[in-house]
Every structure is written in structure tokens, then in C-alpha cells.
Design a protein around this motif. Structure first.
Motif, PDB file in Angstrom:
ATOM      1  N   SER A 158       0.844  -1.172  -0.065  1.00 13.99           N
ATOM      2  CA  SER A 158       0.117  -0.098   0.007  1.00 13.99           C
ATOM      3  C   SER A 158       1.005   1.256  -0.060  1.00 13.99           C
ATOM      4  O   SER A 158       1.625   1.711   1.041  1.00 13.99           O
ATOM      5  CB  SER A 158      -1.034   0.071   1.132  1.00 13.99           C
ATOM      6  N   TRP A 159       0.825   1.960  -1.128  1.00 11.40           N
ATOM      7  CA  TRP A 159       1.765   3.134  -1.227  1.00 11.40           C
ATOM      8  C   TRP A 159       1.203   4.224  -0.981  1.00 11.40           C
ATOM      9  O   TRP A 159      -0.054   4.415  -1.112  1.00 11.40           O
ATOM     10  CB  TRP A 159       2.233   2.866  -2.795  1.00 11.40           C
ATOM     11  N   PRO A 160       2.005   5.261  -0.297  1.00  7.92           N
ATOM     12  CA  PRO A 160       1.401   6.451  -0.085  1.00  7.92           C
ATOM     13  C   PRO A 160       0.851   7.122  -1.214  1.00  7.92           C
ATOM     14  O   PRO A 160       1.268   7.237  -2.483  1.00  7.92           O
ATOM     15  CB  PRO A 160       2.577   7.367   0.607  1.00  7.92           C
ATOM     16  N   SER A 161      -0.624   7.693  -0.995  1.00  8.50           N
ATOM     17  CA  SER A 161      -1.056   8.606  -1.818  1.00  8.50           C
ATOM     18  C   SER A 161      -0.402   9.819  -2.465  1.00  8.50           C
ATOM     19  O   SER A 161      -0.211  10.623  -3.421  1.00  8.50           O
ATOM     20  CB  SER A 161      -2.575   8.846  -1.848  1.00  8.50           C
ATOM     21  N   LEU A 162       0.234  10.581  -1.026  1.00 10.19           N
ATOM     22  CA  LEU A 162       0.734  11.859  -1.315  1.00 10.19           C
ATOM     23  C   LEU A 162       2.359  11.491  -0.644  1.00 10.19           C
ATOM     24  O   LEU A 162       2.610  10.615  -0.218  1.00 10.19           O
ATOM     25  CB  LEU A 162       0.068  12.846  -0.453  1.00 10.19           C
ATOM     26  N   ASP A 163       3.124  12.628  -1.183  1.00 10.72           N
ATOM     27  CA  ASP A 163       4.700  12.533  -1.007  1.00 10.72           C
ATOM     28  C   ASP A 163       4.761  12.324   0.652  1.00 10.72           C
ATOM     29  O   ASP A 163       4.122  13.245   1.558  1.00 10.72           O
ATOM     30  CB  ASP A 163       5.465  13.519  -1.331  1.00 10.72           C
TER      31      ASP A 163
END
Length: 450
Positions: free
Chosen positions: A34-39
């Protein structure tokens, strides 16, 4: 193995950091976690890793990782080596894969736009990405095992043969003697569960020695090509089917080796086993800690009058709760009931330090705003409402004492209580209600108000 606190930075501060210097390397990644949607910026093992989110200006964006890169510290080779090592432990910790698809470097950070790669990336919320307490890898054998694990997970469902070989290499180089390796595999096969155990049962029902089968018909058959010897022939459906069925066995054996033999926890196992109170060990004598962890009472007078900051992960201290004074209320069965009071004595928070189980529990029911020598003001109302509603809404409370690592509290699971609005809406409503009645004194000495 060290699993320290890992600061996470979100929002505008991330971009300020990226603008603060020149010299960056950007790696494009394929990912199944699950990758971050924002930096987000993650401070890990002395370096800052900037994870590029999957959204940018309202549009989809390629995931990536940025790290500082300059010739004085090894240049691009050293920078990308750090990224490889970071993606290895991140893959293991989060239970998937993060694999570098390509990279570039220059004076300014950029989004990598290299070749398209297979990825099943999921998307985490704006501040929900969390790799806090991810293990620090300091042993080279462990590093290699995690690299092969990352490679195997990346190849899983893409190429069974190469995935099998990568998982086997997690175990193989750890043993100088192949016979000892074979004995280890044989001794751990019965620990397998679910699909792996089912496949083992199928092989044994056919009279197959599973350990020898994994080596001869799996590892060697994939790695070597001989017209006379056993190989995995990519044109023979039965060969491909057999290897595909066996893949789950070697993957689970590799997992057991990393977890049990090398002692590397993943996020789920660490959540179960990590003692949240360990960072506060310097606050108490060793003898007291031993008594508390064995479930007994002990002298905890040194906790009295400690200055504690109360905050929320990952945002840090809540304004108005930065300097709370700790008071010990009771000690029983290894659990210390503490009361934190602000300088104005208008906010009271209650926590249970459970040394026996290594957990900290927030008691929302017994805290609140108090009137005494001074009345709560708007700052107090905002501070308490922020704490109460954010924690009630599954936020993670953190307590900081001096220069020690923050200790995190268990998530509150409300019983017979329900929020009908978002935490931010509830905070705004609390402030509005206070402003409407601010001309009226709070009723009763020592009364509480939420």
C-alpha cells in the motif's frame, strides 16, 4: 535487532526539504504494498527517503523514491545501493515487494519516467502510510537474504522458476554445508501451514522426500540446464505446473528462515511483540522494571513529576499539551495508572502503563477539562478536543519524555460510543460551543467538560 522510532513527514514540509538542497537521485519502483497517495519523507538508518505518492495535482503519478546524491558521499552508486537496501527491508516489513525499475540523478528531484513495469500498487491515505519501527539491518547475511526475498516476491506470479530460485537463495548461502541446509529444511517443513502444508502432504502421499525434491526438482532443475539431467522444461506443462505448486513451499520456508533464524520481524509480528514502554526504561530502576514486567507492584516514584509531551502520530505534540506533568495514581499487577496535568491545571489525561504486556492504554472516560484556580480557555478546549476526538477516531497518541523515543499508545476501540461526525468537525463544534458559553462560568469546582 533494533527497531527504532522512524519519523514520518507529510505535507508542505516534504517539499521544503526537497527544495533545501541540490543533488538528488530518483528511483522508479514497482510495488505491491500500500503506497502513499501523497509524498512522505521517512527518516531511516540515518538517511531521508522521499516516497513519491501516487497522486500529483489531482492526477495519477508513478510511485518512486528520492534520496540525496552527491559525489562526496559516493555518488549515484552509493545512493542507489541505499535505495536497494531500503526497498528490501520495506518489502519484507510490509509483506509485499518494492522493486527498483530504473533510476536517474541530477541537481533537482524529479519523477522517474522510465520503462513501464508490472505493478499492483495499492494506495494509502494522505497520512496512513506507516513503516514506523522498521528494523535496522546491520548484518550483511541478513541484508542478502532480504534482497533475495524482495527479488522472489517481485517475480512471484511473473516467473515461477526465477521466483523459486530467489526464495531458495534466501536459505542456501546461509549454510556452508549443503547437508546441514538439507537437515534444516527437513526439520522446518512440518512448521508450514495452509497451502504450503497441503502441497507437502500431496508430495508425501506420492512417496516424495520433500527436502530432496525441493533441491533436485526445484533449485537445480531451474538453475541448471542439462540434456541428461533433470530440468524444468518451459515447454512441458507438467514441469511448469509442478514448479508452480512447489513455489509456495520454498517461499514459506524462506519466510520462516528470515523470521525465526535471522530474527527479522515484519510489521504484523512486531505489532504483537514490541514492548512499547522500552524507550522509558531509563526512567525507572532496573529492579522496578523487573518487578513490573513480572506483574508485581514496584517503586515507581521516579515517574512522579516527569514532564511529558502528548501528541499524535505522525504530527507530533498537540499545541497546549506539550508540557504535561505526570502523577502516579496507582500501581497494581504491573500496571501503573498515571494522570497527566497541564501547567494551568485545566486539562487532565489518564493513561495506564501496562509494563507486564508492554502496552500503554488511553483512558478517555476519566480525562477532561477542569475548573479550579483557573478556567479552561480556548487553547485548552482546542487541545483537549483535538486529543479526545482524534484518539476516539482511531488516531495514535504518543507520549514523549525528554530526549527519549516517543512511546505510542494502543488504538482506542470505543465501547457503547459512536462518532456521528469526523474528528475535525467534532473539534470545531467543541470550540463553537465554548465560544457561545464563554461568558458563563463552568459549573462546580473541579467539574469536567468535554
Amino acid at each position: 535487532m533494533r527497531t527504532p522510532y522512524i519519523p514520518h513527514t507529510f505535507g508542505d514540509e516534504v517539499h521544503r526539504k526537497l527544495r533545501s538542497r541540490s543533488g538528488w537521485l530518483t528511483a522508479g519502483v514497482a510495488s505491491s504494498i500500500s503506497w502513499p497517495s501523497l509524498d512522505v519523507c521517512v527518516q531511516y538508518a540515518g538517511d531521508e527517503y522521499f516516497l513519491l505518492g501516487t497522486e500529483r495535482e489531482g492526477k495519477e503519478s508513478a510511485p518512486g523514491i528520492i534520496i540525496a546524491c552527491n559525489e562526496s558521499s559516493g555518488g549515484a552508486d552509493e545512493a542507489i545501493a541505499k535505495v536497494y537496501r531500503f526497498t528490501s527491508i520495506l518489502s519484507w516489513f510490509q509483506g509485499g515487494y518494492v522493486d527498483v525499475s530504473g533510476y536517474m540523478w541530477g541537481s533537482h528531484p524529479a519523477i522517474y519516467g522510465g520503462r513501464t513495469v508490472y505493478s499492483s500498487v495499492g494506495s494509502a491515505g494522505a497520512k496512513s502510510f506507516n513503516c514506523n519501527h522498521m528494523p535496522i539491518i546491520e548484518d550483511d547475511n541478513v541484508r542478502k537474504a532480504l534482497a533475495f526475498w524482495r527479488e522472489g516476491k517481485r517475480l512471484d506470479e511473473v516467473h515461477d522458476g526465477y521466483a523459486f530460485l530467489s526464495f531458495y537463495k534466501v536459505i542456501e548461502p546461509q549454510f556452508k554445508d549443503g547437508r546441514i541446509r538439507g537437515k534444516w529444511i527437513a526439520a522446518n517443513i512440518d512448521k508450514l501451514t495452509d497451502r504450503a502444508a497441503k502441497r507437502v502432504a500431496e508430495l508425501r502421499a506420492d512417496g516424495v522426500d520433500v527436502a530432496n525434491h525441493l533441491y533436485g526438482s526445484g533449485r537445480c532443475a531451474v538453475a541448471h540446464a542439462s540434456l541428461e539431467g533433470e530440468i524444468v522444461d518451459p515447454d512441458i506443462p507438467a514441469d511448469r505446473t509442478r514448479l508452480s505448486k512447489d513455489l509456495v513451499i520454498i517461499e514459506e520456508l524462506a519466510r520462516i528462515y528470515i523470521r525465526d533464524e535471522l530474527g527479522v520481524p515484519d510489521a504484523r509480528s512486531l505489532h504483537r511483540t514490541r514492548d512499547r514502554l522500552t524507550p522509558w526504561d531509563p526512567l525507572l530502576p532496573a529492579a522496578s522494571l523487573d518487578f513490573l514486567r513480572s506483574g508485581q507492584s514496584a517503586d515507581v516514584s521516579r515517574l512522579d513529576s516527569q514532564s511529558v509531551s502528548v501528541g499524535l502520530w505522525p504530527d507530533g505534540p498537540i499545541p497546549g499539551l506539550e508540557r504535561m506533568t505526570m502523577h502516579v495514581d496507582a500501581v497494581d499487577g504491573g500496571v501503573v495508572r498515571t494522570v497527566l496535568i497541564n501547567e494551568r491545571k485545566t486539562i487532565l489525561l489518564v493513561f495506564f502503563l501496562d509494563f507486564k504486556s508492554g502496552r500503554i492504554h488511553t483512558n478517555l472516560e476519566d480525562g477532561g477539562l477542569f475548573s479550579g484556580e483557573q478556567e479552561p480557555d480556548e487553547t485548552d478546549v482546542r487541545a483537549y478536543a483535538t486529543f479526545f476526538y482524534k484518539v476516539f477516531g482511531n488516531g495514535v497518541a504518543e507520549l514523549r519524555c525528554g530526549d527519549l523515543e516517543p512511546v505510542d499508545c494502543e488504538i482506542v476501540i470505543p465501547v457503547n460510543m459512536m462518532m456521528t461526525k469526523s474528528p475535525d468537525e467534532a473539534i470545531a463544534d467543541s470550540l463553537e460551543a465554548f465560544r457561545l458559553r464563554r461568558g458563563c462560568p463552568i459549573q462546580g469546582q473541579g467539574s469536567r467538560d468535554r
